[in-house]
Scaffold this motif. Structure first.
Motif, mmCIF file in Angstrom:
data_model
loop_
_atom_site.group_PDB
_atom_site.id
_atom_site.type_symbol
_atom_site.label_atom_id
_atom_site.label_comp_id
_atom_site.label_asym_id
_atom_site.label_seq_id
_atom_site.Cartn_x
_atom_site.Cartn_y
_atom_site.Cartn_z
ATOM 1 N N GLY A 56 -20.012 -0.534 6.409
ATOM 2 C CA GLY A 56 -18.832 -1.113 7.343
ATOM 3 C C GLY A 56 -17.614 -0.212 7.097
ATOM 4 O O GLY A 56 -16.908 0.251 7.670
ATOM 5 N N CYS A 57 -17.607 -0.058 5.597
ATOM 6 C CA CYS A 57 -16.389 0.810 5.079
ATOM 7 C C CYS A 57 -16.435 2.245 5.672
ATOM 8 O O CYS A 57 -15.397 2.952 5.857
ATOM 9 C CB CYS A 57 -16.289 0.588 3.609
ATOM 10 N N ARG A 68 -1.970 6.264 7.673
ATOM 11 C CA ARG A 68 -0.793 6.947 7.128
ATOM 12 C C ARG A 68 -0.946 8.383 6.438
ATOM 13 O O ARG A 68 -0.506 9.319 6.653
ATOM 14 C CB ARG A 68 0.095 5.955 6.407
ATOM 15 N N MET A 69 -1.991 8.309 5.223
ATOM 16 C CA MET A 69 -2.221 9.502 4.855
ATOM 17 C C MET A 69 -2.929 10.464 5.553
ATOM 18 O O MET A 69 -2.678 11.798 5.539
ATOM 19 C CB MET A 69 -3.138 9.269 3.553
ATOM 20 N N ALA A 70 -3.706 10.114 6.303
ATOM 21 C CA ALA A 70 -4.440 10.892 7.161
ATOM 22 C C ALA A 70 -3.455 11.740 8.304
ATOM 23 O O ALA A 70 -3.444 12.957 8.595
ATOM 24 C CB ALA A 70 -5.491 10.442 8.096
ATOM 25 N N LYS A 71 -2.377 11.036 8.624
ATOM 26 C CA LYS A 71 -1.290 11.598 9.674
ATOM 27 C C LYS A 71 -0.300 12.339 8.818
ATOM 28 O O LYS A 71 -0.180 13.648 9.570
ATOM 29 C CB LYS A 71 -0.503 10.452 10.156
ATOM 30 N N MET A 112 -10.660 2.991 -2.561
ATOM 31 C CA MET A 112 -10.767 2.270 -1.489
ATOM 32 C C MET A 112 -11.714 1.091 -1.434
ATOM 33 O O MET A 112 -13.008 1.459 -1.698
ATOM 34 C CB MET A 112 -10.752 2.592 -0.127
ATOM 35 N N GLY A 113 -11.523 -0.231 -1.527
ATOM 36 C CA GLY A 113 -12.608 -1.276 -1.966
ATOM 37 C C GLY A 113 -12.949 -1.570 -0.322
ATOM 38 O O GLY A 113 -13.245 -0.705 0.369
ATOM 39 N N LEU A 114 -13.190 -2.862 -0.220
ATOM 40 C CA LEU A 114 -13.440 -3.455 1.216
ATOM 41 C C LEU A 114 -12.398 -3.005 2.202
ATOM 42 O O LEU A 114 -10.959 -3.040 1.886
ATOM 43 C CB LEU A 114 -13.753 -4.830 0.888
ATOM 44 N N PRO A 115 -12.663 -2.724 3.549
ATOM 45 C CA PRO A 115 -11.666 -2.391 4.349
ATOM 46 C C PRO A 115 -10.791 -3.849 4.452
ATOM 47 O O PRO A 115 -11.442 -4.883 5.060
ATOM 48 C CB PRO A 115 -12.617 -1.812 5.690
ATOM 49 N N ASN A 116 -9.510 -3.621 4.333
ATOM 50 C CA ASN A 116 -8.350 -4.583 4.798
ATOM 51 C C ASN A 116 -7.299 -4.060 5.416
ATOM 52 O O ASN A 116 -7.454 -2.901 5.441
ATOM 53 C CB ASN A 116 -8.195 -5.609 3.709
ATOM 54 N N GLY A 129 -4.281 -3.713 4.673
ATOM 55 C CA GLY A 129 -3.587 -2.650 3.713
ATOM 56 C C GLY A 129 -4.163 -1.492 3.699
ATOM 57 O O GLY A 129 -3.502 -0.485 3.560
ATOM 58 N N ALA A 130 -5.395 -1.516 3.292
ATOM 59 C CA ALA A 130 -6.076 -0.159 3.149
ATOM 60 C C ALA A 130 -6.309 0.786 4.159
ATOM 61 O O ALA A 130 -6.092 1.886 4.109
ATOM 62 C CB ALA A 130 -7.416 -0.425 2.501
ATOM 63 N N ARG A 131 -6.507 -0.231 5.407
ATOM 64 C CA ARG A 131 -6.729 0.664 6.819
ATOM 65 C C ARG A 131 -5.133 1.387 6.846
ATOM 66 O O ARG A 131 -5.010 2.459 7.275
ATOM 67 C CB ARG A 131 -6.511 -0.296 7.860
#
Ligand code: FMN
Length: 231
Positions: free
Chosen positions: A39-40, A14-17, A1-5, A7-9
């Motif tokens: 921040g990330c 979803r993966m965590a759930k 994951m790069g900077l939080p945006n 899409g990444a969020r």
């Protein structure tokens, strides 16, 4: 994951759930500044069982600023105040091919140990010239970097006296590849290219082959293999 945006969020939540409780979720983050990394980290820590700081992605030149020991030190010190002790922290290392770069990476390893990093991932892709790519460079992966990975994992194992976990990554697609990585000091293995060529079943295949190797070598735990064949 790069900077939080957004899409990444979405992917992370979803993966965590969806994951099964027994499957750990390690999230790899990166940034161009200490503030971006922090921040990330703050955003994803809650969803993860561990976080990897990627300071070695070859396609994002700015990230390489953290391959300077004083910058990595600054980053780790900034993270120390917000880090949950229960969640392990990895740092993903770049490969090296000349003595000067080797010394630099081993200095980074020392900085990590001093700042209580729990594990290393080694290695990222090898930067090579590639005229077909718009940037003029590409990242070599798979069997062509396997020997480099074995040499570097071995170096990191020696540098840390075997006290820090090492996640070996580079050309692993069989149980024997994983076994050899453990012989030079890996405590876990990771793969990308093998997954592309063989599909998700490759993980079960590696585990089956490792069990076979343990049986023929009369080893009851893979921990016994770790560091027995340093280079
Ligand atoms: C298509 C592709 C994309 C990759 N993207 C990233 C990335 O975004 N960040 C990163 O740190 N490594 C990236 N890697 C490197 C892999 O995570 C891994 O470190 C490297 O490929 C060596 O492992 P392998 O031989 O099993 O592929 C990428 C590799 C491939 C093949």
């Amino acid at each position: 994951m790069g900077l939080p945006n957004d899409g990444a969020r979405q992917i992370v939540t979803r993966m965590a759930k969806q994951r099964k409780a027994a499957v750990p979720l390690i999230i790899s983050i990166s940034g161009l500044t200490v503030e971006e990394f922090v921040g990330c980290y703050r955003e994803v820590e809650h969803y993860s069982d561990g976080i990897e700081l990627n300071i070695s992605t070859p396609n994002t030149e700015g990230v390489r600023v953290f391959q300077e020991s004083h910058m990595l030190s600054k980053l780790l010190i900034s993270l120390s105040s917000i880090r949950a002790a229960a969640k392990p922290l990895w740092v993903k290392m770049p490969p090296y091919f000349v003595e000067e770069d080797r010394e630099n990476v081993l200095e980074l390893v020392d900085v990590c140990v001093k700042n209580s990093v729990d594990a290393f991932t080694a290695i990222n892709t090898k930067r090579v010239k590639e005229y077909r790519s718009a940037s003029g460079f590409g990242g070599l992966s798979g069997p062509l970097i396997n020997e480099d990975m074995l040499r570097i994992v071995s170096d990191i194992y020696r540098q840390t006296g075997g006290k820090v976990s090492i996640n070996a990554c580079g050309g692993i697609s069989s149980g024997l590849d994983a076994w050899r990585a453990m012989e030079v000091g890996a405590s876990s293995v990771q793969l990308y290219t093998g997954l592309v060529y063989e599909g998700p079943g490759v993980a079960a295949k590696i585990n089956r082959e490792l069990l076979g190797l343990m049986k023929t070598s009369k080893v009851s735990s893979l921990a016994e293999v770790r560091g027995t064949g340093l280079r």
